[in-house]
Design an enzyme around this catalytic site. Structure first.
Site, mmCIF file in Angstrom:
data_model
loop_
_atom_site.group_PDB
_atom_site.id
_atom_site.type_symbol
_atom_site.label_atom_id
_atom_site.label_comp_id
_atom_site.label_asym_id
_atom_site.label_seq_id
_atom_site.Cartn_x
_atom_site.Cartn_y
_atom_site.Cartn_z
ATOM 1 N N HIS A 157 -4.607 44.755 -65.952
ATOM 2 C CA HIS A 157 -5.553 43.895 -65.250
ATOM 3 C C HIS A 157 -5.194 43.834 -63.764
ATOM 4 O O HIS A 157 -4.064 44.098 -63.370
ATOM 5 C CB HIS A 157 -5.514 42.478 -65.825
ATOM 6 C CG HIS A 157 -5.951 42.394 -67.243
ATOM 7 N ND1 HIS A 157 -7.271 42.415 -67.617
ATOM 8 C CD2 HIS A 157 -5.238 42.307 -68.398
ATOM 9 C CE1 HIS A 157 -7.359 42.333 -68.933
ATOM 10 N NE2 HIS A 157 -6.135 42.263 -69.431
ATOM 11 N N CYS A 199 -9.121 46.287 -62.559
ATOM 12 C CA CYS A 199 -10.261 45.746 -61.821
ATOM 13 C C CYS A 199 -9.896 45.658 -60.342
ATOM 14 O O CYS A 199 -8.750 45.336 -59.991
ATOM 15 C CB CYS A 199 -10.626 44.360 -62.343
ATOM 16 S SG CYS A 199 -11.299 44.346 -64.017
#
Length: 461
Positions: A157, A199
């Protein structure tokens, strides 16, 4: 003047060249590869917990690819929390798979930095070859020389200007790029390639990765864009096309950018395929026609992408080549930030009505939703206090032009995150998406005492 030629001998020699030609060529290429130095690899899965299965699966697949390519274990350094293979939820105990066909990628993977040792400090120490900076683990570092090639691959992430590790603190873009500059200054590599799955991963290099370092970076997404998980299946939703095997009904087996470059590298001749060609091929798959996909980006010294993949990943023996049309297109992609909620929703869906499991699943799902709502509302309210009800959301979401870093004062950014967490609780992996808002507060000249007062006012009640 003519030279007499023994026709029979010539035909025999020609036959040998035709039959053994590929082996001769491969031998020549291998000799050349050995002459250019050692290949090093650092593989990092930055997450833990079953719902993040895909990150460790990606990293294990990368290890198998490199190992088969001829890299030695002493030159492959692996960071992973290592809580997936023997997780109680794993339907194939001791096995990790990265695609629906179920081939094990866990067997033989070195456990260099696991558990609490899978952290940012050790990651930096490994890159720099600095054993004295390590806090535990195998002690393996990139002890590279001036002719060596280094491949770094990270999957997890992230948010604007930040990526996660299983153990706090996270990795900020400024710190990472300073480490890369320091590595360059030590003159201990020839070229470096960095692949990043997260991301907003473009923000880790945009405006920060200087040219002239002989570093080429490829990211899963633009600086302001989510990346996607793939090969997903969740209870209560039909799975069509490339579905995970039975038992994997509450997770994703891989990440879209990651499986794209991994499968591409498995199937193509890495002596011939270049980094640039791989970029061109996988970006179409990852964009996914503009829906449930992202824009693969390139940063740093783009001339490096003329190199063959084999310089960094070693050789392979593909049985065939494939075009982008051969890649699976009918499979479930999920926004990385939503996988946890879908996992928790699946657990709730699968639990028997009226059972303790149902109650517990509902509690965990409700807590996760409440946690997200709290972070979203808190950041929004702080922005409204600082910039006004109307202008607040607009200022927090400003995206700087390409080539500019996320923020000018990285110390300000880090301090604002700490201030928020001191009053409002953990920002969380989901909440990392709001780091851009804190960066824009710094860029707008907000002072620490102003931020502190706004956060206190927002979260004191």
């Amino acid at each position: 003047m003519f030279v007499k030629i023994n026709v029979a001998s010539f035909l025999v020699a020609l036959f040998v060249v035709l039959v053994e030609g590929s082996n001769v060529i491969e031998s020549i290429v291998e000799d050349h590869e050995h002459s250019i130095g050692t290949k090093w690899a650092v593989l990092v899965a930055g997450s833990s917990d079953w719902y993040n299965y895909r990150h460790q699966a990606d990293i294990c697949h990368a290890y198998q690819l490199l190992k088969k390519g001829g890299l030695k274990d002493e030159h492959i350094i692996v960071f992973m929390y290592d809580d997936i293979a023997y997780n109680s939820e794993n339907p194939r105990r001791g096995v990790i798979i990265n695609n629906p066909h179920g081939q094990d990628v866990y067997k033989g993977v070195p456990k260099d930095y696991t558990g609490k040792y899978c952290n940012a400090q050790n990651f930096y120490g490994v890159i720099l070859g600095n054993k004295s900076a390590l806090t535990g683990g195998s002690g393996k570092v990139v002890n590279s020389g001036p002719n060596d090639h280094i491949f770094i691959y990270y999957a997890d992430h992230g948010g604007p200007g930040v990526i996660d590790m299983p153990i706090e603190p996270p990795i900020y873009a400024k710190e990472l790029n300073e480490v890369l500059k320091k590595k360059h200054a030590s003159r201990t590599y020839k070229k470096m390639v960095f692949y990043m799955e997260a991301c907003d991963s473009g923000s880790m290099f945009d405006g920060l990765l200087d040219e002239g370092l002989n570093i080429y970076a490829m990211t899963a997404s633009k600086p302001n864009e989510d990346s996607w998980a793939t090969y997903c299946s969740f209870s209560g939703e039909p799975c069509l096309g490339e579905c995970p095997p039975k038992g994997f009904n509450n997770t994703c087996l891989g990440d879209l950018f990651s499986v794209s470059w991994l499968e591409n590298s498995d199937l193509h001749d890495r002596r011939i395929e270049t980094l640039e060609k791989q970029y061109q091929q996988i970006r179409k798959r990852v964009l996914n026609n503009g829906t449930h996909g992202s824009h693969v980006m390139q940063y740093g010294d783009l001339h490096v992408n003329k190199d063959a993949l084999s310089k960094y990943m070693g050789f392979n023996s593909p049985t065939h080549t494939c075009s982008t049309n051969n890649y699976p297109t009918n499979t479930r992609h999920v926004n990385q930030r939503d996988v946890q909620l879908l996992y928790l929703l699946s657990k709730f869906h699968d639990a028997p009505e009226g059972s303790t499991r149902k109650s517990e699943a509902y509690r965990k799902l409700s807590e996760a939703i409440s946690e997200r709502e709290h972070v979203d509302k808190s950041v929004k309210h702080i922005g409204q206090i600082l910039f006004g009800v109307k202008n607040g959301p607009e200022v927090l979401n400003i995206v700087r032009p390409a080539g500019q870093p996320l923020v000018d004062d990285w110390d300000c950014l880090k301090s604002f995150v700490k201030i928020f967490e001191s009053h409002c609780g953990s920002l969380t992996r989901y909440g990392r998406k709001h780091v851009r808002g804190f960066a824009n507060m710094c860029n707008a000249g907000i002072q620490r005492d102003q931020m502190d007062a706004a956060a206190k006012q927002t979260c004191s009640s």
